[in-house]
Design a protein around this motif. Structure first.
Motif, PDB file in Angstrom:
ATOM      1  N   SER A 245       0.820  -1.211   0.000  1.00 15.56           N
ATOM      2  CA  SER A 245       0.000   0.000   0.000  1.00 15.56           C
ATOM      3  C   SER A 245       0.854   1.261   0.000  1.00 15.56           C
ATOM      4  N   ILE A 246       2.122   1.143   0.427  1.00 20.23           N
ATOM      5  CA  ILE A 246       3.042   2.292   0.348  1.00 20.23           C
ATOM      6  C   ILE A 246       3.282   2.649  -1.119  1.00 20.23           C
ATOM      7  N   ILE A 247       3.390   1.614  -1.957  1.00 22.58           N
ATOM      8  CA  ILE A 247       3.551   1.842  -3.399  1.00 22.58           C
ATOM      9  C   ILE A 247       2.309   2.527  -3.950  1.00 22.58           C
ATOM     10  N   THR A 248       1.127   2.072  -3.507  1.00 28.59           N
ATOM     11  CA  THR A 248      -0.115   2.699  -3.951  1.00 28.59           C
ATOM     12  C   THR A 248      -0.137   4.174  -3.578  1.00 28.59           C
ATOM     13  N   ALA A 249       0.291   4.473  -2.351  1.00 27.33           N
ATOM     14  CA  ALA A 249       0.304   5.866  -1.893  1.00 27.33           C
ATOM     15  C   ALA A 249       1.244   6.714  -2.731  1.00 27.33           C
ATOM     16  N   LYS A 250       2.382   6.167  -3.081  1.00 26.24           N
ATOM     17  CA  LYS A 250       3.343   6.931  -3.884  1.00 26.24           C
ATOM     18  C   LYS A 250       2.832   7.122  -5.314  1.00 26.24           C
ATOM     19  N   LEU A 251       2.155   6.108  -5.849  1.00 19.78           N
ATOM     20  CA  LEU A 251       1.523   6.251  -7.163  1.00 19.78           C
ATOM     21  C   LEU A 251       0.464   7.341  -7.119  1.00 19.78           C
ATOM     22  N   ALA A 252      -0.305   7.357  -6.037  1.00 15.00           N
ATOM     23  CA  ALA A 252      -1.354   8.363  -5.886  1.00 15.00           C
ATOM     24  C   ALA A 252      -0.759   9.763  -5.844  1.00 15.00           C
ATOM     25  N   ALA A 253       0.349   9.914  -5.117  1.00 15.59           N
ATOM     26  CA  ALA A 253       1.000  11.220  -5.034  1.00 15.59           C
ATOM     27  C   ALA A 253       1.502  11.661  -6.408  1.00 15.59           C
ATOM     28  N   GLU A 254       2.054  10.716  -7.181  1.00 13.30           N
ATOM     29  CA  GLU A 254       2.521  11.036  -8.537  1.00 13.30           C
ATOM     30  C   GLU A 254       1.358  11.447  -9.438  1.00 13.30           C
ATOM     31  N   GLN A 255       0.181  10.895  -9.169  1.00 17.34           N
ATOM     32  CA  GLN A 255      -1.010  11.242  -9.954  1.00 17.34           C
ATOM     33  C   GLN A 255      -1.637  12.562  -9.495  1.00 17.34           C
ATOM     34  N   GLY A 256      -1.071  13.168  -8.470  1.00 20.16           N
ATOM     35  CA  GLY A 256      -1.616  14.427  -7.969  1.00 20.16           C
ATOM     36  C   GLY A 256      -2.762  14.250  -7.006  1.00 20.16           C
ATOM     37  N   LYS A 257      -2.945  13.044  -6.474  1.00 19.18           N
ATOM     38  CA  LYS A 257      -4.027  12.788  -5.524  1.00 19.18           C
ATOM     39  C   LYS A 257      -3.573  13.141  -4.104  1.00 19.18           C
ATOM     40  N   LEU A 258      -4.537  13.471  -3.259  1.00 20.72           N
ATOM     41  CA  LEU A 258      -4.231  13.649  -1.847  1.00 20.72           C
ATOM     42  C   LEU A 258      -4.058  12.284  -1.199  1.00 20.72           C
ATOM     43  N   VAL A 259      -3.030  12.154  -0.358  1.00 18.54           N
ATOM     44  CA  VAL A 259      -2.768  10.910   0.353  1.00 18.54           C
ATOM     45  C   VAL A 259      -2.960  11.164   1.841  1.00 18.54           C
ATOM     46  N   PHE A 260      -3.775  10.326   2.462  1.00 17.31           N
ATOM     47  CA  PHE A 260      -4.057  10.437   3.892  1.00 17.31           C
ATOM     48  C   PHE A 260      -3.485   9.211   4.600  1.00 17.31           C
ATOM     49  N   ALA A 261      -2.921   9.403   5.773  1.00 14.19           N
ATOM     50  CA  ALA A 261      -2.382   8.285   6.539  1.00 14.19           C
ATOM     51  C   ALA A 261      -2.897   8.376   7.970  1.00 14.19           C
ATOM     52  N   ILE A 262      -3.298   7.235   8.507  1.00 14.10           N
ATOM     53  CA  ILE A 262      -3.822   7.164   9.868  1.00 14.10           C
ATOM     54  C   ILE A 262      -2.686   6.719  10.786  1.00 14.10           C
ATOM     55  N   PRO A 263      -2.330   7.514  11.783  1.00 17.36           N
ATOM     56  CA  PRO A 263      -1.190   7.177  12.645  1.00 17.36           C
ATOM     57  C   PRO A 263      -1.539   6.110  13.672  1.00 17.36           C
TER      58      PRO A 263
END
Length: 381
Positions: A245-263
């Motif tokens: 899912s870290i890869i998914t998050a980085k792909l999302a960031a490259e696509q210009g999407k907002l990435v949210f993470a729950i601590p």
């Protein structure tokens, strides 16, 4: 029931089959020959050899018009007919607009369930395949809350966080699963029942892969890039440092999407991936309402949605139906906005006609103009 395949869809499936899901080869051939139809004609096949394609693609194309290969291809088409409720080429007006800006968009999608889900605002929830009970509960709770607010929850049908996200959205009939295999199989196999529940409860299953495509490892990053591309933003509910899912998050960031993470707890290995994402710029959230605030969706749509939720008489029948002549235009609108010239190009209509239709949608409360672009402002439910 699947509608008869159009010529464009047939040509797209043919080329997609010949290049074995290779995005680069597919778009190279389409560009070189000027159209997908031209690329798959028998007289074009000998010309493929000068384009630097993989030898497997060349061999497959050279054998395609033999009786044995034609029989095999017809079997694939029968599987598509059997398992698909809808098929979308990227040339079709119903193809999700969210995917169109990307050079690696799937040229074709195969789906089961509700096509309309693809046209509604989506939020992705992803995370570890082996989460803690706490992480699983959080994914379920965020999914339940956001789907209750009217958003489709998209994920990848994997074990763990994906599974909890789909389950959280099922009570509100708003979830979409993107698969890394063909529709003729389910991976993991123990999610067959979950998959059936999604379809039965007005959800959607989609894939870019043809029938008989196994769950190969390199298919899942491709699935993940589509999960994020379809969505307004991506929530990582729980992830270790080596989680996919870290890869998914980085792909999302490259696509210009907002990435949210729950601590989570600083000593918990289950949360180290989320903490890493936060250090790299992901938005820390501990309540789903914060996701809606950060996405900054049009306030008019939020107000309308709230009034519908609070109205004791609100029902599906109370929401306006879209006139048939406005459906192609409505399908081109999304939640981020489209300019008038962009709509004119895709719909091949003049500006005056489009302006009149947009005004009709505005009067129905289904469209709004904001900062020079046109957006949807209420989902169809």
């Amino acid at each position: 029931m699947l509608k008869p395949l159009s010529q464009v869809q047939m040509d797209t499936i043919t080329l997609w089959y010949l290049v074995q899901h290779s995005l680069s080869s597919f778009y190279k051939l389409e560009q070189h020959f000027g159209s997908i139809h031209n690329a798959v004609q028998p007289e074009s096949i000998p010309l493929w050899s000068g384009l630097g394609l993989h030898k497997n693609h060349l061999q497959r194309a050279q054998q395609f018009y033999t009786p044995a290969e034609q029989h095999r291809f017809q079997s694939i088409l029968q599987e598509i007919q059997q398992h698909s409720d809808f098929v979308l080429s990227y040339h079709d007006p119903e193809y999700p607009r969210q995917l169109l800006p990307y050079s690696d968009k799937p040229p074709i999608l195969f789906g089961q369930g509700q096509l309309a889900q693809l046209m509604q605002p989506q939020i992705a929830i992803v995370g570890s395949r082996k989460p803690s009970p706490h992480g699983r509960q959080i994914a379920y709770d965020f999914s339940y809350y956001l789907s209750e607010k009217g958003f489709v929850i998209s994920s990848g049908l994997a074990q763990g966080i994906d599974e909890a996200a789909h389950q959280g959205a099922l009570p509100h009939q708003r979830t979409l699963a993107v698969m890394g295999t063909g529709l003729d199989q389910t991976y993991p196999s123990q999610h067959q029942q979950l998959r059936q529940q999604i379809v039965q409860q007005s959800g959607t299953i989609i894939t870019e892969f043809l029938p008989h495509t196994p769950p190969l490892q390199h298919h899942f990053p491709r699935r993940n890039r589509m999960v994020s591309a379809l969505s307004l933003g991506v929530i990582v509910a729980e992830a270790s440092l080596n989680s996919g899912s870290i890869i998914t998050a980085k792909l999302a960031a490259e696509q210009g999407k907002l990435v949210f993470a729950i601590p989570g707890h600083i000593y918990s290995e289950f949360h180290q991936g989320c903490h890493q994402l936060i250090r790299e710029g992901a938005i820390l959230v501990d309540h789903p309402e914060q996701v809606l605030e950060d996405l900054a969706l049009p306030t008019q749509w939020q107000a309308q949605q709230q009034s519908l939720d609070e109205s004791p008489t609100s029902s599906l029948s109370a929401k306006p139906e879209i006139p048939e002549h406005l459906m192609p235009l409505y399908n081109q609108l999304d939640w981020t906005g489209a300019a008038l010239d962009h709509l004119a190009i895709h719909l091949q209509q003049d500006a005056a006609t489009l302006t009149a239709q947009l005004m009709e949608l505005e009067l129905l409360g289904l469209c709004m103009q904001q900062s020079g672009v046109y957006l949807r402002c209420r989902p169809i439910q």
